[in-house]
Design a protein around this motif. Structure first.
Motif, PDB file in Angstrom:
ATOM      1  N   ALA A  76     -26.097 -20.957  63.644  1.00 19.58           N
ATOM      2  CA  ALA A  76     -25.158 -21.730  62.833  1.00 19.58           C
ATOM      3  C   ALA A  76     -23.852 -21.826  63.606  1.00 19.58           C
ATOM      4  CB  ALA A  76     -24.930 -21.062  61.485  1.00 19.58           C
ATOM      5  N   THR A  77     -23.056 -22.838  63.279  1.00 19.06           N
ATOM      6  CA  THR A  77     -21.708 -22.932  63.829  1.00 19.06           C
ATOM      7  C   THR A  77     -20.737 -22.517  62.737  1.00 19.06           C
ATOM      8  OG1 THR A  77     -22.275 -24.708  65.369  1.00 19.06           O
ATOM      9  CG2 THR A  77     -19.953 -24.451  64.816  1.00 19.06           C
ATOM     10  N   THR A  78     -19.943 -21.485  63.009  1.00 20.48           N
ATOM     11  CA  THR A  78     -18.943 -21.027  62.049  1.00 20.48           C
ATOM     12  C   THR A  78     -17.560 -21.312  62.599  1.00 20.48           C
ATOM     13  OG1 THR A  78     -18.907 -18.775  62.976  1.00 20.48           O
ATOM     14  CG2 THR A  78     -20.485 -19.218  61.212  1.00 20.48           C
ATOM     15  N   ILE A  79     -16.657 -21.730  61.715  1.00 19.58           N
ATOM     16  CA  ILE A  79     -15.285 -22.052  62.090  1.00 19.58           C
ATOM     17  C   ILE A  79     -14.367 -21.301  61.142  1.00 19.58           C
ATOM     18  CG2 ILE A  79     -13.626 -23.887  62.561  1.00 19.58           C
ATOM     19  CD1 ILE A  79     -15.994 -25.860  62.557  1.00 19.58           C
ATOM     20  N   ASP A  80     -13.598 -20.352  61.667  1.00 18.87           N
ATOM     21  CA  ASP A  80     -12.702 -19.541  60.844  1.00 18.87           C
ATOM     22  C   ASP A  80     -11.265 -19.745  61.280  1.00 18.87           C
ATOM     23  OD1 ASP A  80     -14.201 -17.641  58.913  1.00 18.87           O
ATOM     24  OD2 ASP A  80     -15.404 -17.602  60.735  1.00 18.87           O
ATOM     25  N   ALA A  81     -10.369 -19.778  60.294  1.00 17.62           N
ATOM     26  CA  ALA A  81      -8.946 -19.995  60.538  1.00 17.62           C
ATOM     27  C   ALA A  81      -8.175 -18.696  60.334  1.00 17.62           C
ATOM     28  CB  ALA A  81      -8.408 -21.074  59.596  1.00 17.62           C
ATOM     29  N   ILE A  82      -7.242 -18.429  61.234  1.00 16.83           N
ATOM     30  CA  ILE A  82      -6.391 -17.250  61.133  1.00 16.83           C
ATOM     31  C   ILE A  82      -4.966 -17.663  61.474  1.00 16.83           C
ATOM     32  CG2 ILE A  82      -6.931 -16.572  63.510  1.00 16.83           C
ATOM     33  CD1 ILE A  82      -6.686 -13.659  62.637  1.00 16.83           C
ATOM     34  N   ALA A  99      -0.628 -16.836  62.139  1.00 11.47           N
ATOM     35  CA  ALA A  99       0.111 -16.037  63.122  1.00 11.47           C
ATOM     36  C   ALA A  99       0.361 -14.615  62.656  1.00 11.47           C
ATOM     37  CB  ALA A  99       1.451 -16.723  63.437  1.00 11.47           C
ATOM     38  N   GLU A 100       0.234 -14.356  61.362  1.00 12.61           N
ATOM     39  CA  GLU A 100       0.411 -13.000  60.830  1.00 12.61           C
ATOM     40  C   GLU A 100      -0.905 -12.228  60.773  1.00 12.61           C
ATOM     41  OE1 GLU A 100       2.127 -15.712  59.319  1.00 12.61           O
ATOM     42  OE2 GLU A 100       3.708 -14.988  60.683  1.00 12.61           O
ATOM     43  N   GLY A 101      -1.989 -12.838  61.222  1.00 10.87           N
ATOM     44  CA  GLY A 101      -3.274 -12.164  61.210  1.00 10.87           C
ATOM     45  C   GLY A 101      -4.044 -12.328  59.916  1.00 10.87           C
ATOM     46  N   ARG A 102      -3.634 -13.247  59.065  1.00  9.05           N
ATOM     47  CA  ARG A 102      -4.351 -13.484  57.814  1.00  9.05           C
ATOM     48  C   ARG A 102      -5.499 -14.461  58.045  1.00  9.05           C
ATOM     49  NH1 ARG A 102       1.187 -13.634  55.549  1.00  9.05           N
ATOM     50  NH2 ARG A 102       1.153 -15.850  56.069  1.00  9.05           N
ATOM     51  N   HIS A 103      -6.697 -14.032  57.724  1.00  6.93           N
ATOM     52  CA  HIS A 103      -7.855 -14.916  57.757  1.00  6.93           C
ATOM     53  C   HIS A 103      -7.776 -15.818  56.537  1.00  6.93           C
ATOM     54  CE1 HIS A 103     -12.358 -15.368  56.731  1.00  6.93           C
ATOM     55  NE2 HIS A 103     -12.067 -16.241  57.664  1.00  6.93           N
ATOM     56  N   LEU A 104      -7.746 -17.121  56.770  1.00  9.51           N
ATOM     57  CA  LEU A 104      -7.551 -18.082  55.690  1.00  9.51           C
ATOM     58  C   LEU A 104      -8.874 -18.586  55.111  1.00  9.51           C
ATOM     59  CD1 LEU A 104      -4.670 -20.140  57.350  1.00  9.51           C
ATOM     60  CD2 LEU A 104      -4.492 -18.141  55.848  1.00  9.51           C
ATOM     61  N   GLY A 105      -9.977 -18.240  55.748  1.00  7.38           N
ATOM     62  CA  GLY A 105     -11.298 -18.707  55.315  1.00  7.38           C
ATOM     63  C   GLY A 105     -11.970 -19.487  56.430  1.00  7.38           C
ATOM     64  N   GLY A 106     -13.113 -20.048  56.123  1.00  9.00           N
ATOM     65  CA  GLY A 106     -13.845 -20.773  57.162  1.00  9.00           C
ATOM     66  C   GLY A 106     -14.913 -21.685  56.613  1.00  9.00           C
ATOM     67  N   LEU A 107     -15.634 -22.300  57.525  1.00  3.97           N
ATOM     68  CA  LEU A 107     -16.737 -23.205  57.202  1.00  3.97           C
ATOM     69  C   LEU A 107     -17.958 -22.810  58.021  1.00  3.97           C
ATOM     70  CD1 LEU A 107     -14.980 -26.716  57.308  1.00  3.97           C
ATOM     71  CD2 LEU A 107     -15.451 -25.322  55.283  1.00  3.97           C
ATOM     72  N   ILE A 108     -19.135 -23.140  57.484  1.00  2.00           N
ATOM     73  CA  ILE A 108     -20.395 -22.914  58.190  1.00  2.00           C
ATOM     74  C   ILE A 108     -21.203 -24.201  58.152  1.00  2.00           C
ATOM     75  CG2 ILE A 108     -22.501 -21.543  58.329  1.00  2.00           C
ATOM     76  CD1 ILE A 108     -21.095 -19.376  56.698  1.00  2.00           C
ATOM     77  N   ILE A 109     -21.676 -24.622  59.319  1.00  5.53           N
ATOM     78  CA  ILE A 109     -22.561 -25.783  59.403  1.00  5.53           C
ATOM     79  C   ILE A 109     -23.749 -25.397  60.296  1.00  5.53           C
ATOM     80  CG2 ILE A 109     -20.702 -27.451  59.073  1.00  5.53           C
ATOM     81  CD1 ILE A 109     -20.812 -28.003  62.105  1.00  5.53           C
ATOM     82  N   PRO A 110     -24.832 -26.172  60.251  1.00  3.29           N
ATOM     83  CA  PRO A 110     -25.946 -25.879  61.156  1.00  3.29           C
ATOM     84  C   PRO A 110     -25.506 -25.958  62.610  1.00  3.29           C
ATOM     85  CG  PRO A 110     -26.608 -27.453  59.466  1.00  3.29           C
ATOM     86  CD  PRO A 110     -25.116 -27.318  59.361  1.00  3.29           C
TER      87      PRO A 110
END
Length: 248
Positions: A126-132, A134-145
């Motif tokens: 799968a391809t995962t895309i996660d956003a973080i 500058a303070e190190g907070r993971h904002l969430g992400g997306l998953i696609i095939p």
């Protein structure tokens, strides 16, 4: 010597650490009987002092790997897990344990590379895309095939026969194989770039895209700057958790 493993759905990657020095990284596809596979691949490996594992392969594979380590080296494997906060990163999931541990390891490694906002893109089954931020907070992400899964879904759901000699095309293709390959690549690159632009606008800061995983090389050219190819983010994250690599 310490041994670090990244067990994916299809491939196993591993490397050794002598103190803080990383050894060569190996990547191999494993079969249904991973115990037999380990007998063949690891028959001459030096016995480690510890084994640290990031795995998304499921309970059966995890049990087989830890059983092999126990039987051959008389030590217990250490499985890393996703946490609420670790190594300067705060997990954005409402239930932190539901975030795939490979994604969590990549986030920890990405934070160690840069303290600017980042997209962590893992291009595997799968391809995962996660956003973080500058303070190190993971904002969430997306998953696609992933790219291969996109192709297989078309082959399985249509009358298209198995494809050979596919070529990546920037615009439009003039054969079916290239149309399918390029469709997946361009759709994925477009999503990465759109997320990068939206995150940059949301935070009013430049965003660095960090690409890892087996298919990253097929996507890198079309991803907008700034970007970096970091092939071993998951293993680097395991090294941080194991105390073998600095997280700053």
């Amino acid at each position: 010597m310490n041994l670090l493993l990244d067990v994916g759905n299809s491939y196993l990657k591993w490397c050794s650490y002598e103190g803080l020095r990383k050894g060569e990284i190996f990547r191999e596809a494993y079969g249904a009987d991973i115990g037999v596979w380990l007998d063949r691949c690891w028959q001459n490996i030096e016995q480690p002092a510890s084994v640290w594992i990031s795995s998304v392969a499921g309970e059966k594979v995890d049990t087989e790997v830890s059983r092999w380590v126990r039987r051959n080296w008389l030590i217990e494997s250490e499985f890393v897990v996703s946490r609420r906060a670790q190594a300067g990163v705060v997990n954005g999931y409402r239930q932190p344990e539901q975030l795939g541990v490979d994604r969590w390891m990549a986030l920890l490694a990405g934070r160690a590379i840069s303290h600017q906002p980042c997209l962590i893109v893992d291009c595997g089954t799968a391809t995962t895309i996660d956003a973080i931020d500058a303070e190190g907070r993971h904002l969430g992400g997306l998953i696609i095939p992933g790219l291969e899964m996109m192709k297989e879904s078309l082959l399985g759901g249509t009358a298209i026969l198995e494809l050979e000699d596919a070529e990546s095309i920037d615009f439009v293709a003039t054969d079916t194989a290239s149309a399918i390959l390029s469709g997946g690549i361009n759709a994925t690159k477009s999503l990465i770039n759109e997320m990068r632009d939206r995150l940059s606008k949301k935070l009013d800061q430049p965003v660095l895209s960090l690409l890892t995983g087996g298919a990253a090389g097929q996507l890198l050219d079309g991803v907008l700057l700034p970007k970096r190819h970091e092939p071993n983010l998951v293993l680097n994250g395991v090294a941080i958790v194991a105390g073998l690599r600095d997280n700053a």
